[in-house]
Scaffold this active site. Structure first.
Site, short mmCIF file in Angstrom:
data_model
loop_
_atom_site.label_atom_id
_atom_site.label_comp_id
_atom_site.label_asym_id
_atom_site.label_seq_id
_atom_site.Cartn_x
_atom_site.Cartn_y
_atom_site.Cartn_z
N ARG A 74 0.84 -1.19 0.00
CA ARG A 74 0.00 0.00 0.00
C ARG A 74 0.88 1.24 0.00
NH1 ARG A 74 -3.58 -2.54 -1.57
NH2 ARG A 74 -5.75 -2.66 -0.88
N GLU A 133 -3.22 8.13 -4.98
CA GLU A 133 -3.47 7.38 -6.23
C GLU A 133 -4.70 7.93 -6.94
OE1 GLU A 133 -3.57 3.21 -5.25
OE2 GLU A 133 -1.42 3.13 -4.91
N HIS A 181 -0.59 0.30 -9.50
CA HIS A 181 -1.33 -0.50 -8.52
C HIS A 181 -2.09 -1.65 -9.20
CE1 HIS A 181 -3.44 -0.29 -4.32
NE2 HIS A 181 -3.22 -1.54 -4.71
#
Length: 329
Positions: free
Chosen positions: A241, A270, A289
């Site tokens: 993360r 993000e 991601h």
């Protein structure tokens, strides 16, 4: 009569195999929504379709306001394993289980971590540019490195960390594991060296691969002080993360020669803002991601998400996939 049906909101990213499991039930009504829906629009959607009994989430945030809008929520599921966008205490207060997909995407993330380690050690970006730009004669100034014989420190020994450790061991690396929530005996029985002191272990590692959840305890775990403890020749990989690494401190370490390189699939914000100074560095590998979002993983996660929902609606939750175990009887 549709009034007797359980209504489920499912993001459009749920793959066909998961959707099919839900559609074959005549007691379920499906409502699809886009993955990147705004909080206000999502609350309005829940209100318009209330009562809503279950939801399958991608990146959409979910908490008290959404529970209130749904009126009769029975289960909240994530098409994934991370749940930092979900207010777990709010769900627990209403006895609503939060479910994740277990091991469905862990092989994919472990592969991405290994891919990034190899890309960095083999200097893939730099050597690609060297050939492309007609700099063949300079190739011996950018020699790659082996993973063989190197020491890797795995941060977190859960579903993904355990798989990454096994893959590193198959590459004949020395594997250290740091996880304060897993006993040293369990780590040793798995064939790896347990380390209790992260700061003492960092100077030993040629590679550090992060596989822990994002919590108040792990936010900025890799700050400037921690990065200084790493070897200048070491590489740092994060497929967990964003926010676990202090990105400004990482940039400073990479540009001052205090760290050899980094692989980042996740970011504090993000999508990350562009331009971004990290993205211009030749010793940084970046991805949007997607470590756990391969074609195969999406199918596995979608099918497990559907099974998670059905298990709760049918009165037999798949217990190992429930995050807030306090809601189980």
């Amino acid at each position: 009569m549709t009034t007797n049906k359980k209504k489920l909101l499912i993001t459009q990213t749920l793959a066909a195999c998961g959707r099919a499991l839900l559609q074959e039930r005549d007691d379920i009504e499906l409502v699809e929504f886009p993955n990147l829906i705004s909080a206000a629009d999502f609350q309005a959607l829940l209100t318009a379709h209330a009562p809503v009994h279950g939801v399958a989430l991608g990146a959409t945030r979910f908490g008290e306001a959404e529970l209130e809008a749904a009126k009769d929520m029975k289960v909240v599921t994530r098409i994934g394993v991370g749940f930092d966008a979900v207010d777990v205490p709010a769900l627990s207060r209403r006895k609503v289980p939060l479910m994740v997909v277990g091991i469905a995407n862990s092989p994919s993330v472990a592969e991405q971590a290994m891919f990034m380690m190899l890309m960095l050690a083999k200097r893939a970006n730099e050597l690609h540019s060297l050939v492309r730009d007609g700099q063949w004669s300079t190739r011996l100034g950018k020699l790659p490195y082996d993973l063989f014989g190197k020491t890797v420190l795995i941060i977190g020994f859960g579903r993904i960390g355990t798989r990454t450790a096994r893959r590193c061991q198959a590459m004949e690396m020395n594997v250290l594991v740091y996880d304060p929530y897993v006993s040293a005996d369990e780590i040793r029985k798995a064939g790896f060296e347990a380390v209790a002191d992260l700061d003492a272990a960092l100077p030993r590692a040629d590679f550090v691969s992060i596989h822990c959840p994002k919590t108040p305890e792990t936010i900025a775990m890799f700050n400037a002080a921690r990065l200084r403890r790493m070897k200048p020749s070491a590489y740092l990989v994060n497929t967990a993360r964003g926010g676990i690494i202090d990105e400004a401190a990482l940039y400073d370490a990479l540009t001052s020669g205090k760290l050899a390189g980094a692989g980042l699939d996740v970011f504090a914000q993000e999508p990350p803002p562009v331009p971004n100074p990290l993205f211009d560095l030749p010793n940084v590998i970046i991805a949007p991601h997607v470590a756990g979002v391969t074609w195969e993983a999406v199918d596995r996660m979608s099918e497990q998400t559907a099974r998670n929902i059905l298990s709760v609606l049918d009165g037999a939750p798949i217990r190992q996939n429930v995050i807030n175990q306090d809601v189980l009887g």
